[in-house]
Motif scaffolding. Sequence first.
Motif, PDB file in Angstrom:
ATOM      1  N   ASN A 205      -0.348   4.713   1.673  1.00 54.16           N
ATOM      2  CA  ASN A 205      -1.032   5.183   0.220  1.00 54.16           C
ATOM      3  C   ASN A 205      -2.093   4.293   0.025  1.00 54.16           C
ATOM      4  OD1 ASN A 205      -1.463   7.007  -1.596  1.00 54.16           O
ATOM      5  ND2 ASN A 205       0.487   6.717  -2.852  1.00 54.16           N
ATOM      6  N   ARG A 206      -1.807   2.905   0.102  1.00 62.15           N
ATOM      7  CA  ARG A 206      -2.901   1.768  -0.197  1.00 62.15           C
ATOM      8  C   ARG A 206      -3.885   1.872   0.869  1.00 62.15           C
ATOM      9  NH1 ARG A 206      -3.619  -2.397   2.441  1.00 62.15           N
ATOM     10  NH2 ARG A 206      -1.554  -2.150   3.576  1.00 62.15           N
ATOM     11  N   ALA A 207      -3.394   1.896   2.164  1.00 61.51           N
ATOM     12  CA  ALA A 207      -4.346   1.601   3.339  1.00 61.51           C
ATOM     13  C   ALA A 207      -5.168   3.001   3.657  1.00 61.51           C
ATOM     14  CB  ALA A 207      -3.722   1.661   4.497  1.00 61.51           C
TER      15      ALA A 207
ATOM     16  N   PHE B 172       4.311   3.830   1.161  1.00 60.99           N
ATOM     17  CA  PHE B 172       3.860   3.142   0.225  1.00 60.99           C
ATOM     18  C   PHE B 172       2.512   2.505   0.534  1.00 60.99           C
ATOM     19  CE2 PHE B 172       3.344  -0.835  -2.353  1.00 60.99           C
ATOM     20  CZ  PHE B 172       3.257  -0.224  -3.620  1.00 60.99           C
ATOM     21  N   GLU B 173       2.746   1.869   1.816  1.00 60.92           N
ATOM     22  CA  GLU B 173       1.706   1.101   2.491  1.00 60.92           C
ATOM     23  C   GLU B 173       0.588   1.807   2.971  1.00 60.92           C
ATOM     24  OE1 GLU B 173       1.236  -1.942   2.115  1.00 60.92           O
ATOM     25  OE2 GLU B 173       3.461  -2.835   1.582  1.00 60.92           O
TER      26      GLU B 173
ATOM     27  N   THR C  90       6.570   6.995  -1.078  1.00 53.44           N
ATOM     28  CA  THR C  90       7.251   5.813  -1.581  1.00 53.44           C
ATOM     29  C   THR C  90       8.215   5.227  -0.661  1.00 53.44           C
ATOM     30  OG1 THR C  90       8.893   7.402  -2.309  1.00 53.44           O
ATOM     31  CG2 THR C  90       7.129   7.230  -3.976  1.00 53.44           C
TER      32      THR C  90
ATOM     33  N   ARG D 262       3.123  -3.045   6.240  1.00 53.66           N
ATOM     34  CA  ARG D 262       1.711  -2.930   6.044  1.00 53.66           C
ATOM     35  C   ARG D 262       0.899  -3.089   7.293  1.00 53.66           C
ATOM     36  NH1 ARG D 262      -1.007  -6.659   1.492  1.00 53.66           N
ATOM     37  NH2 ARG D 262       0.237  -5.233   0.218  1.00 53.66           N
TER      38      ARG D 262
ATOM     39  N   SER E 124      -6.471   5.123   1.203  1.00 57.15           N
ATOM     40  CA  SER E 124      -7.092   5.294  -0.101  1.00 57.15           C
ATOM     41  C   SER E 124      -8.808   5.226   0.234  1.00 57.15           C
ATOM     42  CB  SER E 124      -6.862   4.511  -1.362  1.00 57.15           C
ATOM     43  OG  SER E 124      -5.344   4.817  -1.745  1.00 57.15           O
TER      44      SER E 124
ATOM     45  N   ASP F 212      -1.944  -0.581   8.355  1.00 57.35           N
ATOM     46  CA  ASP F 212      -3.492  -1.005   8.432  1.00 57.35           C
ATOM     47  C   ASP F 212      -3.877  -0.634   9.912  1.00 57.35           C
ATOM     48  OD1 ASP F 212      -3.472  -2.182   5.944  1.00 57.35           O
ATOM     49  OD2 ASP F 212      -3.027  -4.155   6.651  1.00 57.35           O
TER      50      ASP F 212
ATOM     51  N   TYR G 244       7.163 -10.248  -5.191  1.00 62.56           N
ATOM     52  CA  TYR G 244       7.534  -8.760  -5.709  1.00 62.56           C
ATOM     53  C   TYR G 244       9.154  -8.674  -6.502  1.00 62.56           C
ATOM     54  CZ  TYR G 244       8.642  -3.904  -5.508  1.00 62.56           C
ATOM     55  OH  TYR G 244       8.919  -2.428  -5.779  1.00 62.56           O
TER      56      TYR G 244
ATOM     57  N   GLU H   9       5.126 -12.141   0.210  1.00 60.40           N
ATOM     58  CA  GLU H   9       4.972 -10.912  -0.665  1.00 60.40           C
ATOM     59  C   GLU H   9       6.426 -10.405  -1.284  1.00 60.40           C
ATOM     60  OE1 GLU H   9       3.345  -6.140  -0.487  1.00 60.40           O
ATOM     61  OE2 GLU H   9       3.691  -7.462   1.374  1.00 60.40           O
TER      62      GLU H   9
END
Length: 300
Positions: free
Chosen positions: A18-20, A15-16, A10, A187, A22, A191, A298, A294
Amino acid sequence: MKNIVLLAPTGQVGFELNRALSPLGKVIAIGRGQVDFTNLSELMAMIENVNPDIIVNASAYTAVDKAESEPEQAFLLNAELPKQLAKLANTLGALLVHYSSDYVYKGDGENFWQENNPVAPLSVYGQSKLAGDNAIMENCQNYLIFRTSWVYAARGHNFMKTMIKLAQSKENLNVVNDQIGSPTPARLIADVSAIAIVKMLTSDDKAKLSGVYHLAPQGTTSWYGYAGEIFKLARQANMELALKDENFHGIPTESYPTPAKRPKNSRLNVKKIEQTFDLTLPTWQSQLELTFAEWLEYQD
């Protein structure tokens, strides 16, 4: 399917990640709400139970000034935790991914730091991060350590958002102009991490790829220059700022004393990561534009 353990999902970088991460496998996120990260035996048991192929450590003690009065806590989370992760990863045959800092260098001169340059941290925080790097290198075969600088994101607490709040409430503002580095968005870190992990997993020579890498955008600026670019973007977005251009000044580090000594030179040479993983890193200005846009969407 690969099992990926992600610690601290978190935070800005977590956080980023967790997205990248996946698309690379099943991400098992472990946060401080599930386990006390200072209870290393319990945390290691939880990770071992997952039997991960990849362990990504986005956790850290990041309170740079507070670390001067809490060295034991800083070393526990920044050095001993990575050491235990390294040993566990080695036992499981897992890849360990860890994040370090420009603070491991002595921060003088004007040359760009290279990964093999001598290290001489100026603060407890820097010393604890260096100890973590060394522990991983000594106890793990397959690892990626990314040293980065001036991390920020659309979410969480960071310099970009602090400057916006100050500019909205103050007509006068002074910002340090003799510390030089590269603002690095979370981010981009996530990436690039994902790209490096894929290459590491598919490589026939993981030992050759294991190592320390600088991860930052192209180009450098001062905190003053960074803040000025933030204000420019804010005005372009028609944000109302109390700050007047004529009352925005750059000041030397000595005029803004802090408990922990900051490196004046945080320039990171990124040729190694670009060449090894076939990357072209973007400029810090282009990344700031993306992150600012972003944040406008947000607005936490």
